[in-house]
Write a protein that holds these residues in place. Sequence first.
Motif, short mmCIF file in Angstrom:
data_model
loop_
_atom_site.label_atom_id
_atom_site.label_comp_id
_atom_site.label_asym_id
_atom_site.label_seq_id
_atom_site.Cartn_x
_atom_site.Cartn_y
_atom_site.Cartn_z
N GLU B 158 0.97 -1.12 -0.10
CA GLU B 158 0.05 -0.05 0.08
C GLU B 158 0.76 1.41 -0.12
O GLU B 158 0.58 2.25 0.76
N LEU B 159 1.78 1.33 -0.85
CA LEU B 159 2.67 2.55 -1.00
C LEU B 159 2.37 3.34 -2.35
O LEU B 159 1.47 2.67 -3.36
N ASP B 160 2.24 4.50 -2.37
CA ASP B 160 2.03 5.36 -3.50
C ASP B 160 3.47 5.41 -4.54
O ASP B 160 4.40 5.79 -4.24
N ILE B 161 2.96 5.07 -5.67
CA ILE B 161 4.06 5.04 -6.74
C ILE B 161 4.20 6.73 -7.19
O ILE B 161 3.21 7.14 -7.64
N ILE B 162 5.46 7.28 -6.89
CA ILE B 162 5.52 8.76 -7.40
C ILE B 162 6.32 9.01 -8.74
O ILE B 162 6.10 10.12 -9.14
N ALA B 163 7.12 7.97 -8.87
CA ALA B 163 7.67 7.98 -10.26
C ALA B 163 7.62 6.58 -10.98
O ALA B 163 8.24 5.60 -10.25
#
Lengths: 278, 278
Positions: B158-163
Motif C-alpha cells: 500500500e505505497l504510492d508510486i510517485i515516479a
Amino acid sequence: MEIKVAIQGIKGSFHHQVAQEYFGEGVEIHPCLSFEELVDSLLSGKTEQAVMAIENSIAGPIIPNYALIDKNNLHIIGEHYLRIHQNLMVLPGQKIEDISEVHSHPMALLQCMDFLKKHPNIKLVEDKDTAETARRIKENSIKGIAAIASKTAAKMYELDIIAPEIQTINDNMTRFVILKKENSFVPQQDINRASLKFELDHKRGSLAAVLNVMSDCKMNLTKIQSLPKIETPWKYSFFVDVTFDNYSDYAKTKSLLEIMAEYFKVLGEYKNTKPLAE
Amino acid sequence: MEIKVAIQGIKGSFHHQVAQEYFGEGVEIHPCLSFEELVDSLLSGKTEQAVMAIENSIAGPIIPNYALIDKNNLHIIGEHYLRIHQNLMVLPGQKIEDISEVHSHPMALLQCMDFLKKHPNIKLVEDKDTAETARRIKENSIKGIAAIASKTAAKMYELDIIAPEIQTINDNMTRFVILKKENSFVPQQDINRASLKFELDHKRGSLAAVLNVMSDCKMNLTKIQSLPKIETPWKYSFFVDVTFDNYSDYAKTKSLLEIMAEYFKVLGEYKNTKPLAE
C-alpha cells in the motif's frame, strides 16, 4: 606535487591499501562512496588516477565495473594484486557471545561464509563498505555488532580483532586496475598485457574464429566474458584479457581484430604484475 | 498438492512474480532472505524447486549464483524471462520533495541511475531486497525514505508510486533459472538449450579448439564466461550456454567435450523460453 588518487571506500579500505602500495605511502587519497562517484571524480578532473577492484580470485569479475570503464571510455594504465585477509572486529571488550549481527560488504561476507555458517545465531547484514562499518562501530560505540574488514581498518578505528583471517580460502587475491581519463604513454617494451572489448556478428563460429586468430598470434587468453550490450538486450560484447611476450605479435592481433570484429576497442595496454603462485 | 518453491526475497519481489508466472498463481512460496538460504532450502528438502535470478540484460550475469549452482551440484531444469519495471514508491501523502533517501537492492539502484542522477539530493542506500524495503516503509510508517520496487510490491504494501517506470533502459529483462536438487527427466524433444561448465589445460588455443568443435556441432553459443577456480586462484573454468535445434548434435558435443576438457559437467538441459525481441 602528490598525485590525487580516487579510491572506492574510506581510509582503511582495501582500495586505500592498494593505493599506498602502488603509488607510495604519501599518495593523496580521495575517498569515494561508490564506484560511480569514483568515475565522476576522474571525469571531472578532481583526481588524476583511480584505483578500482575489477576481479576477485574467488567471487570472479566485478561485472558493473567493466561496464563503467567501457561506458566512460576510461583507460587502464596498470594493475595491482592484493591478497585479501578478512578479520572479525568489535568494540574493545566485546566478545563473540555478545555479537548478534555482523555487517560488511556482500563480497566480504561471501568470502567468510564457512566461518559465518559456524555462527548461525549471528545475523548477516550487507553494508556498502568493509572499513566504513568499522568506522561506524567505533564512532558510535556500537555494541553487539561486528565488522569484517582488514587489519588496517581495525588499527585505524581502534577495534579488537576477535577472529583473525576468517576468509574461507586463504589464497584469496583481488585484482585492482589503475585508471585514467586520458591514456598515458607506456613504453612498448613495458607492455605485456592488454584488456580488449569486441563485438561480433551472430554467425555461428565467429567467436571461435577470433580466438583462433588470437592463438595464432601467440596471445595467451587470461580471461573472457560475454556481457550484454546496453540498449540491445541479449546481444553480447566480449571482454578479454591477454598477455603476450612480443608487442609486435599484439600489434598484429589488433590489426586483425579491427578487420574481423564489428566493433573493437582497447580498454588498456599495460604491464602484467600478477605475482607467481606461492 | 502444491509444489513448494523457494524464492529469493519476500512476497512482492520479482522472484515471487516469476514463481507465479512459471508455476501458476496457487504456488506455495518459501521466501528466503539470501541466495545461500535459498540453496539450503533446496538441499534440506524444505522446498522442491527454487527460482534464482541468473542474468540481467543490463547488469550482466550474477556471478556468485553461477558459483552456488556449481558448488552445490544443483540442476537447472527450466528458465523464465521477466521484463523489469522499477518504480519509486513512498508512504501515501509523501512527495518527492520530502524524500532524502532511497533504499533498494544495488542492482535496482544501478538500473535507475539516470533518474537518480537527476535527484542528487536524494542519498542512495543499498538494501538487501526491493520488496523488503517497501514492506519496512509501510510497517514502520517511515517518512522521508522511498523504495524502488515492482508495482506488485507497491500494491501489496500500500505505497504510492510517485515516479513509475524509472528504469534507464526500457527493455530490461532478467533471466531466472528454475532449480532442483535432483535432476528431472525432460523429454529430449523438449530440450534445446544447455548450460555447461568445463575446464581446460593452459595450452594456448585450447579454448578456441573447443569452440571450433562446438561450432562444427551446430551449437549456438549464447554466453561464455571464464570464472576463477575456487581453491586454485587464477585458474579458470568456463561457463557456457548453448542453444541447438537437434538433440543429437548436442549429444555429440557432450561426447567430444568429455574427451577434450580436463573436466566437464552439465549444469542443466532444458527448454529455451527466451522471448523474441519486440
